[in-house]
Design an enzyme around this catalytic site. Structure first.
Site, PDB file in Angstrom:
ATOM      1  N   GLU A 119      -7.816 -14.894   8.607  1.00 58.53           N
ATOM      2  CA  GLU A 119      -7.117 -14.211   7.521  1.00 58.53           C
ATOM      3  C   GLU A 119      -8.022 -14.095   6.284  1.00 58.53           C
ATOM      4  O   GLU A 119      -8.822 -14.988   6.002  1.00 58.53           O
ATOM      5  CB  GLU A 119      -5.857 -15.011   7.169  1.00 58.53           C
ATOM      6  CG  GLU A 119      -4.944 -14.376   6.148  1.00 58.53           C
ATOM      7  CD  GLU A 119      -3.689 -15.192   5.888  1.00 58.53           C
ATOM      8  OE1 GLU A 119      -2.756 -14.659   5.275  1.00 58.53           O
ATOM      9  OE2 GLU A 119      -3.636 -16.373   6.313  1.00 58.53           O
ATOM     10  N   LYS A 147       1.002  -8.525   5.552  1.00 58.33           N
ATOM     11  CA  LYS A 147       1.714  -9.736   5.921  1.00 58.33           C
ATOM     12  C   LYS A 147       3.155  -9.714   5.397  1.00 58.33           C
ATOM     13  O   LYS A 147       3.400  -9.500   4.208  1.00 58.33           O
ATOM     14  CB  LYS A 147       0.953 -10.943   5.352  1.00 58.33           C
ATOM     15  CG  LYS A 147       1.428 -12.298   5.820  1.00 58.33           C
ATOM     16  CD  LYS A 147       0.501 -13.367   5.248  1.00 58.33           C
ATOM     17  CE  LYS A 147       0.843 -14.759   5.723  1.00 58.33           C
ATOM     18  NZ  LYS A 147      -0.094 -15.758   5.146  1.00 58.33           N
ATOM     19  N   CYS A 188      -1.067 -15.304  10.227  1.00 61.40           N
ATOM     20  CA  CYS A 188      -0.851 -16.715   9.916  1.00 61.40           C
ATOM     21  C   CYS A 188       0.625 -17.115   9.987  1.00 61.40           C
ATOM     22  O   CYS A 188       1.176 -17.253  11.068  1.00 61.40           O
ATOM     23  CB  CYS A 188      -1.473 -17.049   8.562  1.00 61.40           C
ATOM     24  SG  CYS A 188      -1.772 -18.820   8.310  1.00 61.40           S
TER      25      CYS A 188
END
Length: 293
Positions: A67, A137, A170
């Site tokens: 990330e 995200k 993540c």
């Protein structure tokens, strides 16, 4: 073909799966999951580090890096504002590395949006440099909420070499709803650039294998290791099979590249063995709440 941001989901089949190539019709692919020590502020340019990772992944069809890879995982808003790039700029840089090394790449990066909001985003480019998918995200953890904007679009699933490839970042993979959505949209492989810190080892050890098993997909998870100016990282990058077993796992402290061959036959066998997705009770889940009224 990519089912992405504003696009309508493909209609599910009777099995609950989005249209996709049958496993037997897909070629096996080799992926490289690069666990890396995060850059510190002022380290060499991101392109040099991306090129090094691509060189280390020689022989693979697809490279996955962590990330926010060009900047490292940082929450300082001034640093993020300086290091963030537009989608177009990073896609061009990533595409240049992909073309040079003839490898598809999934990479997380700090995206500067049109209104200067910074997002933790990911881009997937093919080996010819073509952008296949972009994702912001959805789930932000803790102090991330003060540093980044939230994504609001359904995560993309793209067809690549006959495989459905989905993107998550993540913390996203800790939510079963997101992995199930990607699987229903046709994902065979979920790529997860991560920046997971020490203290959360249950993510690669328990949750990533669970997401793979319950959806009969491969999950590749690339994390940072060691430490930077701010955080200590858990390492333990993994590739999980559609049975939930680990096909490869890195250690905690050292950089490493996991080279893994993904066998479509293994996925076909897992789908025949585990029928969770076909056995769901949508008549109950999506029906009226029996406790109301």
């Amino acid at each position: 073909m990519c089912w992405d941001d504003g696009m309508v989901d493909p209609a599910p089949t009777d099995t609950g799966r989005a249209p996709a190539d049958e496993p037997a019709a897909r070629p096996a692919v080799r992926i490289a999951v690069a666990q890396r020590v995060p850059p510190r502020y002022g380290d060499p340019p991101a392109l040099r580090r991306l090129a090094t990772a691509a060189t280390d992944a020689n022989g693979a069809d697809l490279l996955l890096v962590p990330e926010l890879y060009p900047a490292g995982f940082r929450l300082d808003t001034d640093e993020l504002a300086e290091l963030a790039e537009s989608r177009e700029s990073f896609a061009a840089h990533l595409g240049a590395v992909a073309r040079t090394h003839r490898i598809a790449i999934v990479a997380g990066y700090p995206e500067r949006g049109p209104d200067d909001t910074v997002y933790s985003s990911a881009i997937f480019v093919d080996a010819d440099g073509t952008e296949l998918a972009h994702y912001r995200k959805l789930h932000l953890f803790g102090d991330e909420t003060a540093a980044f904007g939230r994504g609001h679009q359904v995560p993309p699933v793209c067809r690549w070499r006959g495989w459905g490839v989905g993107l998550a970042l993540c913390y996203d993979i800790e939510f079963p709803e997101l992995a199930r959505l990607l699987a229903d949209r046709g994902a065979d492989l979920i790529c997860v650039p991560a920046g997971n810190m020490v203290g959360y080892s249950e993510v690669p050890e328990v949750l990533v294998p669970a997401r793979a098993c319950e959806n009969q997909v491969f999950v590749a998870y690339a994390n940072y290791c060691n430490s930077d100016d701010e955080f200590d990282y858990d390492g333990h990058s993994v590739v999980a099979s559609p049975y939930g077993s680990l096909l490869a796992e890195a250690g905690q402290d050292e950089p490493q590249v996991l080279m893994v061959d993904l066998d479509p036959g293994l996925q076909a066998a897992a789908r025949a063995h585990n029928t969770h997705r076909n056995d769901r009770r949508h008549d109950v889940y999506r029906g009226p709440d029996p406790t109301i009224g």
